[in-house]
Scaffold this motif. Structure first.
Motif, mmCIF file in Angstrom:
data_model
loop_
_atom_site.group_PDB
_atom_site.id
_atom_site.type_symbol
_atom_site.label_atom_id
_atom_site.label_comp_id
_atom_site.label_asym_id
_atom_site.label_seq_id
_atom_site.Cartn_x
_atom_site.Cartn_y
_atom_site.Cartn_z
ATOM 1 N N UNK A 50 0.801 -1.154 -0.021
ATOM 2 C CA UNK A 50 0.006 0.183 -0.191
ATOM 3 C C UNK A 50 0.737 1.221 0.011
ATOM 4 N N UNK A 51 1.946 1.303 0.643
ATOM 5 C CA UNK A 51 2.930 2.348 0.586
ATOM 6 C C UNK A 51 3.488 2.715 -0.633
ATOM 7 N N UNK A 52 3.466 1.738 -1.524
ATOM 8 C CA UNK A 52 4.024 1.810 -3.097
ATOM 9 C C UNK A 52 3.158 1.779 -3.896
ATOM 10 N N UNK A 53 1.504 2.097 -3.554
ATOM 11 C CA UNK A 53 0.528 2.093 -4.439
ATOM 12 C C UNK A 53 0.336 3.182 -5.330
ATOM 13 N N UNK A 54 0.131 2.990 -6.546
ATOM 14 C CA UNK A 54 -0.169 3.918 -7.626
ATOM 15 C C UNK A 54 -1.573 4.643 -7.395
ATOM 16 N N UNK A 55 -1.706 5.583 -8.109
ATOM 17 C CA UNK A 55 -2.999 6.364 -7.647
ATOM 18 C C UNK A 55 -4.084 5.600 -8.121
ATOM 19 N N UNK A 56 -4.231 4.704 -9.145
ATOM 20 C CA UNK A 56 -5.315 3.978 -9.409
ATOM 21 C C UNK A 56 -5.659 2.854 -8.437
ATOM 22 N N UNK A 57 -4.372 2.360 -7.755
ATOM 23 C CA UNK A 57 -4.755 1.676 -6.737
ATOM 24 C C UNK A 57 -5.280 2.036 -5.536
ATOM 25 N N UNK A 58 -4.720 3.105 -5.254
ATOM 26 C CA UNK A 58 -5.121 3.913 -3.993
ATOM 27 C C UNK A 58 -6.538 4.471 -4.145
ATOM 28 N N UNK A 59 -7.186 4.847 -5.322
ATOM 29 C CA UNK A 59 -8.338 5.085 -5.533
ATOM 30 C C UNK A 59 -9.436 3.946 -5.254
ATOM 31 N N UNK A 60 -8.896 2.629 -5.814
ATOM 32 C CA UNK A 60 -9.766 1.535 -5.519
ATOM 33 C C UNK A 60 -9.992 1.091 -3.886
ATOM 34 N N UNK A 61 -8.697 1.065 -3.319
ATOM 35 C CA UNK A 61 -8.601 0.885 -1.824
ATOM 36 C C UNK A 61 -9.396 1.923 -1.105
ATOM 37 N N UNK A 62 -9.342 3.217 -1.466
ATOM 38 C CA UNK A 62 -10.276 4.209 -0.936
ATOM 39 C C UNK A 62 -11.540 4.293 -1.176
ATOM 40 N N UNK A 63 -11.818 3.696 -2.318
ATOM 41 C CA UNK A 63 -13.276 3.473 -2.790
ATOM 42 C C UNK A 63 -14.073 2.310 -2.273
ATOM 43 N N UNK A 64 -13.449 1.477 -1.860
ATOM 44 C CA UNK A 64 -14.220 0.242 -1.076
ATOM 45 C C UNK A 64 -14.263 0.628 0.280
ATOM 46 N N UNK A 65 -13.240 1.365 0.781
ATOM 47 C CA UNK A 65 -13.526 1.891 2.197
ATOM 48 C C UNK A 65 -14.411 2.847 2.393
ATOM 49 N N UNK A 66 -14.475 3.673 1.687
ATOM 50 C CA UNK A 66 -15.343 4.715 1.897
ATOM 51 C C UNK A 66 -16.867 4.164 1.550
ATOM 52 N N UNK A 67 -16.994 3.267 0.793
ATOM 53 C CA UNK A 67 -18.352 2.765 0.398
ATOM 54 C C UNK A 67 -18.819 1.964 1.758
ATOM 55 N N UNK A 68 -17.921 1.301 2.708
ATOM 56 C CA UNK A 68 -18.267 0.506 3.539
ATOM 57 C C UNK A 68 -18.294 1.441 5.003
ATOM 58 N N UNK A 69 -17.523 2.524 4.947
ATOM 59 C CA UNK A 69 -17.121 3.529 6.072
ATOM 60 C C UNK A 69 -17.386 5.099 5.389
ATOM 61 N N UNK A 70 -18.597 5.481 5.114
ATOM 62 C CA UNK A 70 -18.722 6.761 4.663
ATOM 63 C C UNK A 70 -18.012 7.928 5.109
ATOM 64 N N UNK A 71 -17.690 7.791 6.580
ATOM 65 C CA UNK A 71 -17.030 8.989 7.048
ATOM 66 C C UNK A 71 -15.472 9.013 6.398
ATOM 67 N N UNK A 72 -15.077 8.057 5.482
ATOM 68 C CA UNK A 72 -13.814 8.517 4.947
ATOM 69 C C UNK A 72 -13.822 8.876 3.713
ATOM 70 N N UNK A 73 -15.098 9.255 3.015
ATOM 71 C CA UNK A 73 -15.385 10.019 1.985
ATOM 72 C C UNK A 73 -14.728 11.346 1.891
ATOM 73 N N UNK A 74 -14.190 11.974 2.867
ATOM 74 C CA UNK A 74 -13.775 13.480 2.884
ATOM 75 C C UNK A 74 -12.100 13.354 2.796
ATOM 76 N N UNK A 75 -11.642 12.164 3.078
ATOM 77 C CA UNK A 75 -9.821 12.020 2.924
ATOM 78 C C UNK A 75 -9.601 11.526 1.566
ATOM 79 N N UNK A 76 -8.424 12.159 1.388
ATOM 80 C CA UNK A 76 -7.614 11.899 0.059
ATOM 81 C C UNK A 76 -7.165 10.431 -0.183
ATOM 82 N N UNK A 77 -7.546 9.901 -1.048
ATOM 83 C CA UNK A 77 -7.283 8.320 -1.489
ATOM 84 C C UNK A 77 -5.784 8.163 -1.438
ATOM 85 N N UNK A 78 -4.969 8.714 -1.806
ATOM 86 C CA UNK A 78 -3.460 8.450 -1.642
ATOM 87 C C UNK A 78 -3.214 8.609 -0.047
#
Length: 147
Positions: free
Chosen positions: A27-55
């Motif tokens: 995850x520390x080496x994640x590219x932008x699209x990988x970070x977007x996918x990780x964040x997208x899944x997390x914010x779907x499950x936990x909506x309070x994460x929406x405001x955080x930058x994906x990277x």
């Protein structure tokens, strides 16, 4: 220096610690699209994460995984502490499985084909809880003997 992990705890701490550490380093080496996918899944499950930058979110998640994996691999870190950290972290992963649509069969806890990867994280909860319960039980027994 006193070694705090007991010999029978070493195999589970090594296996889980290496797995979690590897995940964090990835995850520390994640590219932008990988970070977007990780964040997208997390914010779907936990909506309070929406405001955080994906990277930023993905890097912080990676740092947490590196810290937990390192704590499990280091035998001088008390098993109660390492187990508690693993339990808290893996409870969040289990929450992803339970909250994300399409991960479970309708009306069941059984995973769908897509949910198997997340459902497998429940073994981390079991490992963390086992470490915590063993330490609490030993502490209680020592206290009872001294009373």
């Amino acid at each position: 220096m006193r070694i705090l992990a007991r010999p029978h705890q070493i195999p589970i701490r090594l296996a889980v610690g290496a797995f979690v550490l590897n995940s964090g380093l990835s995850k520390l080496q994640a590219l932008d699209e990988s970070a977007e996918a990780t964040h997208g899944m997390a914010k779907t499950a936990y909506p309070f994460l929406e405001s955080q930058d994906a990277r930023t979110f993905t890097r912080n998640l990676g740092r947490a995984e590196v810290a937990i994996g390192g704590a499990l691999l280091a035998p001088f870190v008390p098993s109660l502490l390492a187990g508690a950290a693993l339990t808290a972290f893996s409870a969040g992963l289990t929450g992803l499985y339970l909250r994300l649509p399409g991960m479970r069969q309708e009306g069941s806890l059984r995973p769908t084909q897509e949910g198997i990867a997340l459902a497998k994280d429940t073994w981390l909860v079991g490992a963390g809880v086992s470490l915590v319960l063993e330490e609490l039980t030993r502490w209680r027994e020592r206290r009872r003997r001294c009373a």
